[in-house]
Design an enzyme around this catalytic site. Structure first.
Site, short mmCIF file in Angstrom:
data_model
loop_
_atom_site.label_atom_id
_atom_site.label_comp_id
_atom_site.label_asym_id
_atom_site.label_seq_id
_atom_site.Cartn_x
_atom_site.Cartn_y
_atom_site.Cartn_z
CG MET A 1 -1.96 -1.11 1.21
SD MET A 1 -2.93 -1.21 2.75
CE MET A 1 -1.76 -2.05 3.83
CG MET A 2 1.50 3.32 -3.70
SD MET A 2 3.27 2.99 -3.88
CE MET A 2 3.91 4.65 -4.03
CB CYS B 1 -1.26 0.78 -9.30
SG CYS B 1 -1.35 2.51 -8.80
N GLY C 1 -11.22 -6.10 0.23
CA GLY C 1 -12.36 -5.98 1.12
C GLY C 1 -12.44 -6.95 2.27
N GLY D 1 -5.41 -5.64 3.26
CA GLY D 1 -4.78 -4.36 3.07
C GLY D 1 -5.19 -3.36 4.13
#
Length: 342
Positions: free
Chosen positions: A21-22, A103, A216, A236
């Site tokens: 995750m950026m 992405c 999710g 995430g």
């Protein structure tokens, strides 16, 4: 990595992993995550091949040996550049190299990076083939179930079969399409509907491949449901915002003792690392923003977050800010196995 470190590192397993995750899965968050679980596979933020080749390579690939097992996620499409970066991943001690084909941001699309590559499965295959030839590390692909304009099962099958023919054996599948025009990256994480049955279908159709499901997932109960149909689960946002969830992973999914018994213990175990980072010149706020969710839902958790928010950014802020914040949260905490299963 030393022989001692190798002997202490658990074997790589994708049964449970934390998504790249950026701005979130930085070395500071990953260190906390590893304190909470020895077995969860951790991923770096996406790093572009251009940044590694033309930028500060050592800074982009910096990580603590305690983070293993750890995968590097690459963004790129040029086979020679991907091969070069795969060799760097191995040289720097990573356990896996992963190619981002999910992405949806405009910026990466313009550089032929991310989800737009689902429209070019042959290009993905060429990159994967070059990476496999360049390294002994496992080469994996993280992708969506489709993109706008290429969102049929047949398109997905063609993508999987083309990339698998290049040698990829592991596919991490975000169970949403990516809408490349009209939705922001944030909207792409929520608006396109989840379609878990399509991911289940991939495992049934290609049993020889390792299929990991992403998107999710919020609870261990959901994880177990998905594991009836896939080889692994990747979490995430839930793992980031509620990291204590990770404290039950080892017992829940690997039958091993959990390494940490309380949130207080986890944060105290992180203090030497925080002090090391401060001595390196890292601002306290760059570290503490990744621990804000540790006391999520706990008495005093709001005061903990407020104290850090109001003080960590101040010039000269040090470890005392964390200690003062910790004192605002009451002990004892419930055991991780009972508390983490939500």
């Amino acid at each position: 990595m030393s022989v001692t470190q190798q002997s202490q590192t658990p074997p790589l397993s994708r049964r449970f992993s934390v998504a790249p995750m950026m701005d979130w899965t930085t070395p500071h968050f990953r260190y906390l995550a590893r304190l909470l679980s020895r077995r969860a596979l951790l991923y770096t933020e996406m790093v572009t091949t251009g940044a590694l080749i033309h930028g500060d390579t050592a800074r982009f690939l910096r990580h603590h040996p305690a983070e293993y097992p750890l995968a590097l996620q690459l963004g790129g499409s040029n086979p020679e550049e991907l091969a070069h970066c795969a060799r760097l991943a191995e040289a720097y001690g990573f356990d896996e190299v992963n190619l981002n084909v999910g992405c949806p941001s405009d910026r990466v699309q313009n550089n032929m990076i991310g989800a737009c590559l689902m429209e070019h499965p042959d290009k993905v295959a060429d990159g994967v083939r070059a990476m496999i030839a360049a390294t002994s590390l496992p080469v994996t692909v993280k992708h969506r179930i489709g993109i706008d304009g290429r969102e049929s099962r047949e398109d997905l099958y063609h993508f999987i079969e083309t990339v698998a023919a290049a040698g990829c054996r592991t596919f991490i599948v975000h169970a949403r399409i990516a809408v490349l025009e009209g939705l922001s990256p944030k909207e792409n994480r929520d608006i396109p509907p989840l379609n878990y049955p399509w991911v289940y279908d991939l495992k049934a159709r290609y049993p020889e491949l390792e299929i990991i499901i992403n998107g999710g997932i919020k609870s261990f109960a959901e994880c177990h449901q998905h594991l009836q149909h896939t080889d692994g689960v990747m979490l995430g946002r839930e793992a980031y915002h509620n990291p204590w969830l990770l404290a039950g992973v080892d017992s829940e999914f690997f039958g091993e003792p959990d390494p940490i018994t309380s949130r207080h213990e986890a944060l105290r175990a992180m203090l030497p690392f925080i002090e090391e980072e401060l001595e390196r010149g890292v601002y306290l706020s760059n570290i503490t923003r990744h621990i804000m969710g540790l006391f999520h839902g706990q008495p005093g958790g709001r005061q903990f977050r407020r104290h850090i928010s109001e003080n960590a950014h101040r010039p000269g802020s040090g470890i005392e800010v964390v200690l003062d914040a910790l004192a605002k949260v009451h002990q004892p905490a419930p055991s991780p196995a009972r508390e983490a299963v939500i």
